[in-house]
Structure formats: structure tokens, C-alpha cells
Motif scaffolding. Structure first.
Motif, PDB file in Angstrom:
ATOM      1  N   TYR B 481       0.846  -1.190   0.000  1.00  0.00           N
ATOM      2  CA  TYR B 481       0.000   0.000   0.000  1.00  0.00           C
ATOM      3  C   TYR B 481       0.880   1.237   0.000  1.00  0.00           C
ATOM      4  O   TYR B 481       1.973   1.211   0.553  1.00  0.00           O
ATOM      5  CB  TYR B 481      -0.834   0.083   1.289  1.00  0.00           C
ATOM      6  N   ARG B 486      -3.101   5.338   2.489  1.00  0.00           N
ATOM      7  CA  ARG B 486      -4.088   4.378   2.986  1.00  0.00           C
ATOM      8  C   ARG B 486      -4.557   4.742   4.390  1.00  0.00           C
ATOM      9  O   ARG B 486      -5.749   4.701   4.700  1.00  0.00           O
ATOM     10  CB  ARG B 486      -3.508   2.960   2.994  1.00  0.00           C
ATOM     11  N   GLN B 487      -3.616   5.178   5.240  1.00  0.00           N
ATOM     12  CA  GLN B 487      -3.959   5.556   6.620  1.00  0.00           C
ATOM     13  C   GLN B 487      -4.943   6.736   6.633  1.00  0.00           C
ATOM     14  O   GLN B 487      -5.928   6.720   7.362  1.00  0.00           O
ATOM     15  CB  GLN B 487      -2.676   5.913   7.385  1.00  0.00           C
ATOM     16  N   GLN B 489      -6.933   7.580   4.228  1.00  0.00           N
ATOM     17  CA  GLN B 489      -8.211   7.120   3.668  1.00  0.00           C
ATOM     18  C   GLN B 489      -8.989   6.312   4.700  1.00  0.00           C
ATOM     19  O   GLN B 489     -10.208   6.408   4.772  1.00  0.00           O
ATOM     20  CB  GLN B 489      -7.955   6.308   2.386  1.00  0.00           C
ATOM     21  N   GLU B 490      -8.280   5.539   5.510  1.00  0.00           N
ATOM     22  CA  GLU B 490      -8.948   4.772   6.573  1.00  0.00           C
ATOM     23  C   GLU B 490      -9.588   5.722   7.591  1.00  0.00           C
ATOM     24  O   GLU B 490     -10.743   5.533   7.988  1.00  0.00           O
ATOM     25  CB  GLU B 490      -7.941   3.852   7.273  1.00  0.00           C
ATOM     26  N   GLU B 494     -13.571   7.105   5.140  1.00  0.00           N
ATOM     27  CA  GLU B 494     -14.373   5.897   5.366  1.00  0.00           C
ATOM     28  C   GLU B 494     -13.833   4.669   4.639  1.00  0.00           C
ATOM     29  O   GLU B 494     -14.574   3.912   4.009  1.00  0.00           O
ATOM     30  CB  GLU B 494     -15.830   6.160   4.968  1.00  0.00           C
ATOM     31  N   LYS B 495     -12.516   4.509   4.682  1.00  0.00           N
ATOM     32  CA  LYS B 495     -11.846   3.325   4.131  1.00  0.00           C
ATOM     33  C   LYS B 495     -12.059   3.148   2.626  1.00  0.00           C
ATOM     34  O   LYS B 495     -12.051   2.014   2.129  1.00  0.00           O
ATOM     35  CB  LYS B 495     -12.287   2.053   4.879  1.00  0.00           C
ATOM     36  N   TYR B 497     -10.263   3.186  -0.353  1.00  0.00           N
ATOM     37  CA  TYR B 497      -8.827   3.183  -0.648  1.00  0.00           C
ATOM     38  C   TYR B 497      -8.568   3.494  -2.119  1.00  0.00           C
ATOM     39  O   TYR B 497      -8.155   2.638  -2.899  1.00  0.00           O
ATOM     40  CB  TYR B 497      -8.206   1.845  -0.238  1.00  0.00           C
ATOM     41  N   ASN B 552      -2.027  -3.447   7.755  1.00  0.00           N
ATOM     42  CA  ASN B 552      -3.001  -2.624   8.486  1.00  0.00           C
ATOM     43  C   ASN B 552      -2.373  -1.710   9.529  1.00  0.00           C
ATOM     44  O   ASN B 552      -3.084  -1.015  10.238  1.00  0.00           O
ATOM     45  CB  ASN B 552      -4.028  -3.529   9.173  1.00  0.00           C
ATOM     46  N   ASN B 554      -0.831   1.352  11.362  1.00  0.00           N
ATOM     47  CA  ASN B 554      -0.895   2.804  11.190  1.00  0.00           C
ATOM     48  C   ASN B 554       0.153   3.491  12.049  1.00  0.00           C
ATOM     49  O   ASN B 554       0.645   2.920  13.019  1.00  0.00           O
ATOM     50  CB  ASN B 554      -2.282   3.323  11.580  1.00  0.00           C
TER      51      ASN B 554
END
Lengths: 156, 571
Positions: B481, B486-487, B489-490, B494-495, B497, B552, B554
């Protein structure tokens, strides 16, 4: 608040764009900018009229000072100073009655030039506030307005 | 041309003068890439041995290499590229050096003076394009100005607040001839980097330092540029004040010292950000109150008196009002403060209560992570890297999550060991800057901490590394990623991506091998340490370590954009 900043800078090619670029890159306002030779033939003097809070003006002065081609920066509005601007206003003869013409002729700050095309050009050299007043009076009849932007000098 | 030149009369071509100027400046490495407009210069470089030219594979790499060279030494980095695309490819690096105050001089070829403005082949207005991202730039329009301009360029780049200087040289200037002498002195009436430090402000600063009950020293890259780490450390030790570093300042105060409260800012430690928020005195040293440091401006250190020591007057009160500005070289300013305090044996207030509070915050252990037995946590790799290198390596990084972990977890105990792109945040910086650091420190271990997205932005430099036998260790934290994207966007989208998944990744082991290097893929936590040790044993080979890490993970803590320092997301 309105401020006048006087900048002495090296007569290098590109020096003007360094200053102009700084204002656009940092989102500083420019109301007017004039540049011409100075008493030193290797340097030019630039007068910038700008506006902003005290913090913004402080940043403008510091950022200008940081430019390598800039020799000297001074904010001249905070002290006593003289400020002048020149404006040309073109008016068609048919828009002017005799009374107006008499008023123009009597005003010692105005000069009148006649053109070959049934127009006159009124030249006014004065402080920007007086110039604004004058421009207001000719607002409805002016065909063209050319302003130089201010130059200023400290008087204390 | 050259064959017509009478050396007895001290007459040389512009290209010859160029090389002589580099020699006179003591430059032994130039990073560059040839092209039409600079061929006279390359021909002269070819004929001598004092200045070594390092051939990169892309001009951006040349500039980052020069930056890595400059940051890891105390020297000025030098770049030589051709006109047009050579210059435009260099611009990302030039902007990077501008944001991080790195002393480099970039020479760009230009079309002949007669062609300038004609939209000639490989013509761009280099001086115009680079103007907003250089400390200064020049175009040489007369060979007689070559020596004095180069002298000025090095002077401007390396003095005051350092920065990049571009010198644009039209091709005909390199074949024109004139007498050569290198100016011994350089003076520019419009540039005076030696600012005298105001004694009044030093006195005021001393008074506040001695009166403070809750002080924090917030030290940045200016301490490193000023070579003032020892002076800062001595003063901080004497005062027993807590020290936090910016991303650019890491290493300017020993990272393993108990008074060090870690990095501050968006991904800074809980204790550093809480101390910044609650302090009554903030001593900013060679730092510029960047938005990644301050967060929400009106909630920033609300009760603090701010002492701001910086060489750049325009940094003072730009974002945060400085109550006591001390304008001048950091080293000189610290010496003045130390002289007044240490030599007069003046004692600061007892700040035990403040330390109790800070130690309480420290218990949060905000950089903690849980390494299980299945999948490698990226932080664990950095932890092990610190262990096996004993904190003594040069670490360069790219930009993203891996950069933050390398900043948070590796303890930099010396200045100039941590080399990263802070201001511009340039992905692609890591590998070429590692090359520059390795050239400046040929006997030292240089590691590039990167991610699978960043490394691909200047991957072509693996070829340069082979050509010059650079034994860099690439620590690729591969989470498939663009981790930082990505972090965000998470957390904030709302995730969803969007475009942050690195599909169709290359096999990095095979890729390293095809460039002639060693590649190694590591998937188990238990293999991490051995892989690092084995790589370091390869003294003369580049090793590409591809660590497959947790997708995953962060970066914590995190202060969201526009939040106050005491509003950290901790997990």
C-alpha cells in the motif's frame, strides 16, 4: 491597511520578476508597483503599494529583504513621507462644457494636452487621495485612464 | 577552441574555467548527467582527475544524491545537468533542497545565447522556472563572469540559511575564452549572512530561561546546519531541560538521552506534544514552526513565552509570535546564552515537578506496537535495525509511514545521521540520497529505509549503485500500500482506498538481482534480525531487503490536521 514599501535592488536581469514572483507565490497583495533607475546606476528603486495586517507587512518586508538582489527595504508609510502619483485621463471634447474646462484650467495640479482627434488629455500629479477625488469628478466622461502607481519618499 | 588556447597567457575556455573553479572550491564529487548543452564541460571533466563525476540515471537522482552528500557531511553538494529536460528533471530535487535548507549548487546547461528565447531545441527558461524554489540563481552571459559567479554561487549556497543555488550556463559561454583567476574574496552588498546577535534579546532569553518552571527546548534542522549539536546538548544538560526534535532536527540532541522526549508534531510522541502544549517557556532553536509541528495555531502552546533562535529573520513570527526573537547563527546564539548562564554559574529553577509530569506522559509509551509471531510489524524492523547497527548507521528514508517509523524508533545519537525529505516530502528521495551519503562516508554503513511505493520513484539509481560499487542496504517495508495515503483514507475517507493499493508490484528480489545486486525477501518476524545482520556483513554489495509487513499498521500518535497538540489519536 495600505502601506508603501520602497525597495532598492540590483540592476540584474530578472530582479523585477523575483519581487513580483514573491508577491504571487506568497499571496501578498500588490495595489501598484513602479520601478525606475535610482541615484545609483547599478541599482533600481521600486515602490510597491500593498495592503495587509501588521504581520503580513512584516513578512513582506522580511521576505523582500531575504531576496539576494535586494539591497535595502523600507516601509515608508509609518513615518512622515511624500507620496505622488501621475494619472492621464482622456476625454472627448463633446463631453466637456465650458464651465468644466474653466475648472480644469484653473486647477494648478492639472495640465491639459489637446489631441488631433477632438479629445483632451488631462494630466494630474498629486497624492493618491486627491487623484481619486479628481477621477471621481470625471468618472462619467473619461474614455481612458492611465495611472502610474505611487512613488514615495520619507520626509523626516 | 581548446587547441588554440595559449595556456602561458592564462587564457582558458569557459569549460576549462568551470572545472578550475570546482577545483578551487575543493569540490571532488559532481553528480550529473550529460547532454548537448554541457558537452564542452564534460569533455574537460574527462581530461582531468581532481573532480570525479558520478553518473546518475535521472537528474532528480543527481540532486537528491547531492543533498544526501551535503546533509551527511558539512560540504556543499554539486550537480551538473544539461539544458531543457535536464534542468526540469532536476527541479523536484532543487525544491526539496530549498524546503530543507540544503547547500547545493546546481549547474544547468543552456542553449547558446543567440538562441535564447527562440524556443530552441532543449531550451527552457531555467532561471525563470527555478526562481521560486532556489535561494538564488544566476545566468552567466559573459565568460568573464564565470569565475566570479561560481564563487558567489558557492558562497550564497553555504552561508546564512543554506539553500540551493542554480547557475545556468549557455553553451557558447563554455567555448568563449578569457583570462582565469579565481576570486579570493567574495562580497555582495545585497547579501550579508553574518548577523550580529542582539545582546538585549540574549539577556531577555536568559532571564526567561532562569525563571521557567515548565520549559521545553524545541530544536530543529538549523542546529545541524549550524553544527551546534554539542553546544545545544551542553546547555540542555546544564539546565536539565527536556528536549524535543523536529523531523529535521533528529540527531542534533542524543536520541538515547533521558532528557530527550522524542520527536514532536503530527506523529510526535505523546510526551513531546503534551509538553509543548503545557509548557510555560518554549525555546525554539533552528526550527520554523511548520504546520506539521504546530497543528492548530490558536491552540499552540497557549501559555508559553516563546524564545525563537533562528538565522532567518523571515522565519521569526511567521506562524507563531516570538516573544523573544534571537536572530542569528544558532551556534553563536547558544554560545552567548551559555556564556551568561554556565560561566556565571546561574541556576535554573527546580523543575522536578515538570519532569514528574513528563514522565507520567511517557508511560503512555506512544510509539509502542505489538509484534506477534505471524506477520512482521514495520516498527519491529526499525527496532532491529537500530539494535544491529548499534545506532551508528547513516539512515536515509523516503516519504510516508516508513519515514515516520524510522524517525520515531531509530535513536539518532549524532547529527547528520538521519537524512530525509522533510519539507517537500519527496517520494524517491531515499535511494539517491543514500548514494550521496555513501560517497561522503565511504567507510560507513548507509541504510535506506523505504517502502514499495517510494522506492519505485527513483529505482533506476540501482544501476548507479552498481557502477560505483555502493554497498547501501535497502530496507523496504513492503505493505503493498501507499501506507500513509491508505492511513488517511482509513481515518478520513471511510476506508475508500482510492488508488492507494500498489497492484502489480515487481518481484523486488529479482529486480535487485537484475541490477546486479543481492535481493532477499523476509516474511517471518523471526528472520528479521538475521536478515539485517547478513546484509550488513556484505561489506561491498548492495543488499535489497524486501520485508513483507503488516498491511493494516498505522502510524501513531497522530494529530489530525487542524487539531491541537493535546488532541492526539493514540491508537
Amino acid at each position: 491597511m495600505r502601506h508603501i514599501i520602497s525597495v532598492l535592488l540590483e540592476n540584474e536581469s530578472g530582479a523585477l520578476s523575483r519581487v513580483a514572483g514573491l508577491f504571487s507565490a506568497r499571496s501578498f497583495n500588490i495595489e501598484s508597483l513602479s520601478v525606475a533607475p535610482s541615484e545609483d546606476n547599478t541599482a533600481s528603486r521600486m515602490t510597491i503599494v500593498t495592503s495587509g495586517s501588521e504581520n503580513v507587512i512584516e513578512q513582506i518586508v522580511k521576505q523582500l529583504d531575504k531576496l539576494i538582489d535586494v539591497i535595502e527595504v523600507s516601509e515608508i508609510t509609518s513615518n512622515e513621507h511624500v507620496e505622488r502619483e501621475i494619472v492621464f485621463v482622456k476625454i472627448e471634447d463633446k463631453s466637456i462644457d465650458k464651465k468644466m474646462m474653466d475648472n480644469f484650467s484653473k486647477n494648478e495640479f492639472l495640465k491639459i494636452h489637446k489631441t488631433k482627434n477632438n479629445e483632451i488629455i488631462i494630466e494630474c500629479v498629486d497624492s493618491p487621495s486627491k487623484i481619486n477625488e479628481f477621477l471621481k469628478s470625471v468618472k462619467n466622461i473619461a474614455v481612458k485612464i492611465v495611472r502610474s502607481g505611487s512613488v514615495g519618499i520619507n520626509s523626516n | 577552441m581548446t587547441q588554440n588556447i595559449d595556456k602561458k597567457q592564462n587564457i582558458f575556455t569557459g569549460a576549462q574555467i568551470f572545472v578550475k573553479c570546482l577545483e578551487a572550491e575543493g569540490i571532488d564529487k559532481v553528480f550529473g548527467y550529460p547532454g548537448g548543452a554541457v558537452l564542452h564541460i564534460y569533455d574537460e571533466l574527462h581530461k582531468q582527475n581532481d573532480v570525479t563525476h558520478i553518473l546518475v540515471r535521472h537528474e532528480q537522482g543527481a540532486v537528491h544524491a547531492a543533498e544526501g552528500f551535503a546533509k551527511s557531511s558539512e560540504k556543499t553538494g554539486v550537480v551538473l545537468v544539461t539544458s531543457g529536460p535536464g534542468a526540469t528533471n532536476a527541479i523536484t530535487g532543487i525544491a526539496d533542497a530549498y524546503m530543507d535548507s540544503v547547500p547545493i549548487v546546481v549547474f544547468t546547461g543552456q542553449v547558446r545565447t543567440a538562441l535564447i528565447g527562440n524556443d530552441a531545441f532543449q531550451e527552457v527558461d531555467t532561471v525563470g522556472i527555478t526562481r521560486p524554489c532556489v535561494k538564488h540563481n544566476f545566468m552567466i552571459t559573459d565568460v568573464k563572469d564565470m569565475a566570479s559567479t561560481i564563487r558567489k554561487a558557492f558562497y550564497v549556497a553555504s552561508t546564512g540559511r543554506p539553500g540551493p543555488v542554480v547557475v545556468d550556463i549557455p553553451k557558447d559561454i563554455t567555448e568563449d575564452t578569457c583570462e582565469f583567476s579565481y576570486p579570493e574574496e567574495v562580497s555582495m552588498r545585497s547579501y550579508n549572512p553574518n548577523i550580529e546577535i542582539n545582546e538585549d534579546s540574549v539577556d531577555k532569553a536568559v532571564k526567561c530561561i532562569l525563571a521557567s518552571k515548565k520549559p521545553v527546548i524545541y530544536a530543529g534542522g538549523g542546529v545541524i546546519n549550524s553544527n551546534a549539536s554539542d553546544e545545544l546538548t551542553e546547555l540542555a544538560k546544564y539546565l536539565n531541560f527536556p528536549v524535543t526534535n523536529t523531523l529535521m532536527g533528529l540527531g542534533c540532541y542524543p536520541g538515547d538521552d533521558p532528557q530527550f522526549i522524542q520527536m514532536l508534531g503530527m506523529h510526535g510522541s505523546y510526551e513531546a506534544n503534551m509538553a509543548m502544549h503545557d509548557c510555560d517557556l518554549l525555546i525554539a532553536v533552528g526550527a520554523r514552526f511548520d504546520d506539521r509541528i504546530t497543528g492548530r495555531l490558536d491552540k499552540f502552546s497557549p501559555d508559553a513565552t516563546v524564545i525563537h533562535i533562528d538565522i532567518d529573520p523571515s522565519s521569526i513570527s511567521k506562524n507563531i509570535k516570538a516573544h523573544i526573537p534571537v536572530v542569528g547563527d544558532v551556534k553563536g546564539a547558544i554560545n552567548k546564552i551559555s556564556n551568561k548562564i554556565i560561566q556565571n554559574d546561574l541556576k535554573p529553577k527546580n523543575i522536578d515537578k515538570w519532569w514528574d509530569q513528563i514522565n507520567e506522559w511517557r508511560k503512555k509509551d506512544s510509539f509502542k506496537y505489538n509484534q506477534g509471531s505471524d506477520i512482521i510489524k514495520p516498527q519491529f524492523v526499525i527496532d532491529k535495525l537500530y539494535e544491529v547497527t548499534k545506532g551508528d548507521a547513516f539512515i536515509t528514508s523516503d516519504v510516508g509511514q516508513h519515514q515516520m517509523w524510522a524517525a520515531q524508533i531509530y535513536k539518532y545519537s549524532k547529527p547528520r545521521r538521519w537524512i530525509n525529505s522533510g519539507g517537500l516530502g519527496t517520494m524517491g528521495f531515499g535511494l539517491p540520497s543514500a548514494m550521496g551519503a555513501q560517497f561522503a562516508n565511504p567507510e560507513s554503513l548507509v541504510c535506506c529505509v523505504t517502502g514499495e511505493a517510494s522506492i519505485q520513484m527513483c529505482i533506476q539509481e540501482l544501476s548507479t549503485c552498481l557502477q560505483y560499487g555502493l554497498p547501501i542496504k535497502i530496507i523496504n517495508l513492503n505493505n503493498r500500500y501507499m501506507g500513509m495515503v491508505r492511513q488517511w483514507q482509513e481515518f478520513f475517507y471511510e476506508k475508500r482506498y482510492a488508488m492507494s493499493y500498489m497492484d502489480a508490484l515487481p518481484d523486488f528480489v529479482k529486480l535487485a538481482e537484475s541490477y546486479g545486486h543481492i535481493g532477499h525477501k523476509i516474511e517471518n518476524p523471526s528472520d528479521v534480525e538475521a536478515a539485517l545482520k547478513d546484509a550488513i556483513k556484505q561489506k561491498d554489495r548492495l543488499v535489497f531487503l524486501d520485508f513483507i509487513t503488516d498491511q493494516n499498521e498505522n502510524v501513531f500518535p497522530m494529530i489530525a490536521t487542524g487539531a491541537a497538540h493535546n488532541k492526539m489519536i493514540l491508537s
